[in-house]
Motif scaffolding. Structure first.
Motif, PDB file in Angstrom:
ATOM      1  N   PRO A  45     -19.560  34.885  16.795  1.00 39.88           N
ATOM      2  CA  PRO A  45     -18.932  36.120  16.314  1.00 39.88           C
ATOM      3  C   PRO A  45     -18.706  36.111  14.796  1.00 39.88           C
ATOM      4  O   PRO A  45     -18.462  35.062  14.198  1.00 39.88           O
ATOM      5  CB  PRO A  45     -17.573  36.128  17.039  1.00 39.88           C
ATOM      6  CG  PRO A  45     -17.793  35.307  18.268  1.00 39.88           C
ATOM      7  CD  PRO A  45     -18.826  34.270  17.905  1.00 39.88           C
ATOM      8  N   SER A  47     -20.814  36.823  12.410  1.00 38.43           N
ATOM      9  CA  SER A  47     -21.889  36.228  11.611  1.00 38.43           C
ATOM     10  C   SER A  47     -22.957  37.244  11.202  1.00 38.43           C
ATOM     11  O   SER A  47     -23.977  36.864  10.629  1.00 38.43           O
ATOM     12  CB  SER A  47     -22.549  35.100  12.413  1.00 38.43           C
ATOM     13  OG  SER A  47     -21.596  34.128  12.761  1.00 38.43           O
ATOM     14  N   GLY A  48     -22.713  38.522  11.514  1.00 39.43           N
ATOM     15  CA  GLY A  48     -23.717  39.524  11.175  1.00 39.43           C
ATOM     16  C   GLY A  48     -24.387  40.119  12.404  1.00 39.43           C
ATOM     17  O   GLY A  48     -25.517  40.598  12.335  1.00 39.43           O
ATOM     18  N   PHE A 248     -14.342  47.479  11.280  1.00 34.38           N
ATOM     19  CA  PHE A 248     -15.275  46.446  11.716  1.00 34.38           C
ATOM     20  C   PHE A 248     -16.158  46.023  10.541  1.00 34.38           C
ATOM     21  O   PHE A 248     -16.398  44.848  10.309  1.00 34.38           O
ATOM     22  CB  PHE A 248     -16.129  46.969  12.874  1.00 34.38           C
ATOM     23  CG  PHE A 248     -16.779  45.867  13.644  1.00 34.38           C
ATOM     24  CD1 PHE A 248     -16.170  45.346  14.765  1.00 34.38           C
ATOM     25  CD2 PHE A 248     -17.978  45.321  13.226  1.00 34.38           C
ATOM     26  CE1 PHE A 248     -16.753  44.307  15.466  1.00 34.38           C
ATOM     27  CE2 PHE A 248     -18.568  44.282  13.918  1.00 34.38           C
ATOM     28  CZ  PHE A 248     -17.950  43.774  15.041  1.00 34.38           C
ATOM     29  N   LEU A 249     -16.650  47.016   9.806  1.00 34.78           N
ATOM     30  CA  LEU A 249     -17.390  46.695   8.591  1.00 34.78           C
ATOM     31  C   LEU A 249     -16.364  46.614   7.464  1.00 34.78           C
ATOM     32  O   LEU A 249     -15.993  47.625   6.870  1.00 34.78           O
ATOM     33  CB  LEU A 249     -18.465  47.756   8.306  1.00 34.78           C
ATOM     34  CG  LEU A 249     -19.801  47.422   8.982  1.00 34.78           C
ATOM     35  CD1 LEU A 249     -19.817  47.835  10.444  1.00 34.78           C
ATOM     36  CD2 LEU A 249     -20.955  48.051   8.239  1.00 34.78           C
ATOM     37  N   GLY A 252     -18.204  42.829   3.953  1.00 33.53           N
ATOM     38  CA  GLY A 252     -19.652  42.659   3.975  1.00 33.53           C
ATOM     39  C   GLY A 252     -20.226  41.908   2.797  1.00 33.53           C
ATOM     40  O   GLY A 252     -21.251  42.297   2.242  1.00 33.53           O
TER      41      GLY A 252
HETATM   42  P1  A3P Z   1     -16.606  40.916   6.979  1.00 35.31           P
HETATM   43  O1  A3P Z   1     -15.435  40.934   7.899  1.00 35.31           O
HETATM   44  O2  A3P Z   1     -16.645  39.677   6.113  1.00 35.31           O
HETATM   45  O3  A3P Z   1     -16.722  42.158   6.160  1.00 35.31           O
HETATM   46  P2  A3P Z   1     -20.223  40.600  13.538  1.00 35.31           P
HETATM   47  O4  A3P Z   1     -20.975  41.868  13.670  1.00 35.31           O
HETATM   48  O5  A3P Z   1     -20.997  39.374  13.902  1.00 35.31           O
HETATM   49  O6  A3P Z   1     -18.892  40.664  14.198  1.00 35.31           O
HETATM   50  O7  A3P Z   1     -19.942  40.396  11.969  1.00 35.31           O
HETATM   51  C1  A3P Z   1     -19.113  41.280  11.267  1.00 35.31           C
HETATM   52  C2  A3P Z   1     -19.249  40.959   9.796  1.00 35.31           C
HETATM   53  O8  A3P Z   1     -20.545  41.406   9.336  1.00 35.31           O
HETATM   54  C3  A3P Z   1     -18.214  41.705   8.966  1.00 35.31           C
HETATM   55  O9  A3P Z   1     -17.923  40.844   7.860  1.00 35.31           O
HETATM   56  C4  A3P Z   1     -18.995  42.938   8.553  1.00 35.31           C
HETATM   57  O10 A3P Z   1     -18.483  43.600   7.435  1.00 35.31           O
HETATM   58  C5  A3P Z   1     -20.354  42.290   8.248  1.00 35.31           C
HETATM   59  N1  A3P Z   1     -21.438  43.280   8.182  1.00 35.31           N
HETATM   60  C6  A3P Z   1     -21.771  44.203   9.100  1.00 35.31           C
HETATM   61  N2  A3P Z   1     -22.786  44.966   8.652  1.00 35.31           N
HETATM   62  C7  A3P Z   1     -23.104  44.507   7.408  1.00 35.31           C
HETATM   63  C8  A3P Z   1     -24.060  44.895   6.419  1.00 35.31           C
HETATM   64  N3  A3P Z   1     -24.897  45.923   6.586  1.00 35.31           N
HETATM   65  N4  A3P Z   1     -24.097  44.185   5.271  1.00 35.31           N
HETATM   66  C9  A3P Z   1     -23.256  43.150   5.068  1.00 35.31           C
HETATM   67  N5  A3P Z   1     -22.323  42.740   5.962  1.00 35.31           N
HETATM   68  C10 A3P Z   1     -22.249  43.419   7.126  1.00 35.31           C
END
Ligand code: A3P
Length: 294
Positions: A45, A47-48, A248-249, A252
């Motif tokens: 979890p 990790s993107g 959630f985002l 990033g």
């Molecule tokens: P942060 O909380 O550091 O912003 P998952 O989907 O595995 O739960 O990971 C969520 C993490 O991925 C969050 O990190 C989120 O902001 C980041 N994330 C999601 N989409 C992204 C994107 N297009 N570019 C960069 N980071 C992204």
């Protein structure tokens, strides 16, 4: 070690969210029938996952790419182990796309025949920890840690959903020979999204035109995803994610851990992670201004 709280349950050495899955269902996945065309996105979890779910959906679905279809990522790339929408996975048309946080030893055994494809995305664990900490505040069913220190101790002990980051990444990497698998890092996606999308396309054997590729890259940027309700999880049920408590985002980026971890916390983290991390062939980038390790 048994997790102390009932917001997680441990099955076969791995922590799951109790209200979303049962031990019987997890056991049944062993025999879940795999098709050659299946694509599995596997992550620890934070990790993107949603990012790569979106990339996969953009690559495979023209209607997602050109914005004519308003289908949530959860329906495009559903979770294998958390079937939140009670979908009938067996009758889904090919190619089926799935996301999973499962450890290598709990995935369907058919994946080991190297026909279906697995994409594993890993992120530097300090940013995973920080992202996870913020996430627990909006995840309604998670127990919110008293403070960052408490959460870090749980994370280091593997007492969080998906258990230990080290076990997860090491396990998948050590067994990579059993799978048809592509390893990517969050950091390389962040530093060079276009090249990462190309790598994914090559691995999947998907040929996109230059315009299609550009559309995938454009719609998978953080800023675009943040305002795209199909891709930012704002349609998640309110009893799972409280959108008033965070996004959630979130940020990033690479290196946000430096904004929250004290020197002492970072050293404590290193003392637990350093040795195993050094021995891991996957190398991470820890700051947005740092070059990717070669
Ligand atoms: P942060 O909380 O550091 O912003 P998952 O989907 O595995 O739960 O990971 C969520 C993490 O991925 C969050 O990190 C989120 O902001 C980041 N994330 C999601 N989409 C992204 C994107 N297009 N570019 C960069 N980071 C992204």
């Amino acid at each position: 070690m048994q997790p102390p709280k009932d917001y997680i349950f441990n099955h076969k050495g791995f922590n799951f969210q109790p209200d979303l899955v049962t031990a019987e269902y997890i056991d049944s996945l062993e025999d879940f029938e795999i098709r050659d065309s299946d694509v599995f996105l596997v992550t620890f979890p934070k990790s993107g996952t949603v990012w790569t779910q979106n990339i996969l959906s953009l690559i495979y679905h023209e209607g997602h790419r050109d914005g004519t279809e308003d289908t949530d990522l959860m329906d495009r790339v559903p979770w294998l182990e958390y079937n939140i929408r009670s979908m009938d996975y067996i009758s889904r048309p090919s190619p089926r796309l799935f996301a999973a946080h499962l450890p290598y030893y709990l995935v369907p055994k058919g994946l080991r025949n190297k026909r279906a494809k697995v994409i594993y995305v890993a992120r530097n664990p300090k940013d995973v920890l920080v992202s996870y900490y913020h996430f627990t505040r909006m995840a309604v069913k998670f127990e919110t840690a008293e403070n960052f220190d408490d959460f870090m101790e749980r994370f280091l002990a593997g007492e969080v959903l998906a258990s230990s980051w080290l076990d997860h990444v090491e396990g998948w990497y050590a067994h990579k020979g059993d799978f048809n698998i592509l390893f990517l890092t969050y950091e390389e996606m962040k530093k060079d999204l276009r090249n990462s999308v190309l790598k994914i396309c090559t691995f999947l054997g998907k040929k996109l035109t230059e315009d299609e590729l550009q559309a995938v890259v454009d719609k998978a940027t953080f800023d675009k995803m943040r305002v795209d309700p199909r891709a930012n999880y704002e349609h998640m049920p309110a009893d799972i994610l409280d959108q008033d408590k965070g996004r959630f985002l979130r940020k990033g980026t690479i290196g946000d851990w430096k904004n929250i971890m004290t020197v002492a916390q970072s050293e404590r983290f290193d003392s637990v992670f350093k040795e195993r991390l050094q021995n891991l062939p996957l190398k991470f980038c820890w700051d947005i201004n740092e070059d990717l390790p070669s």
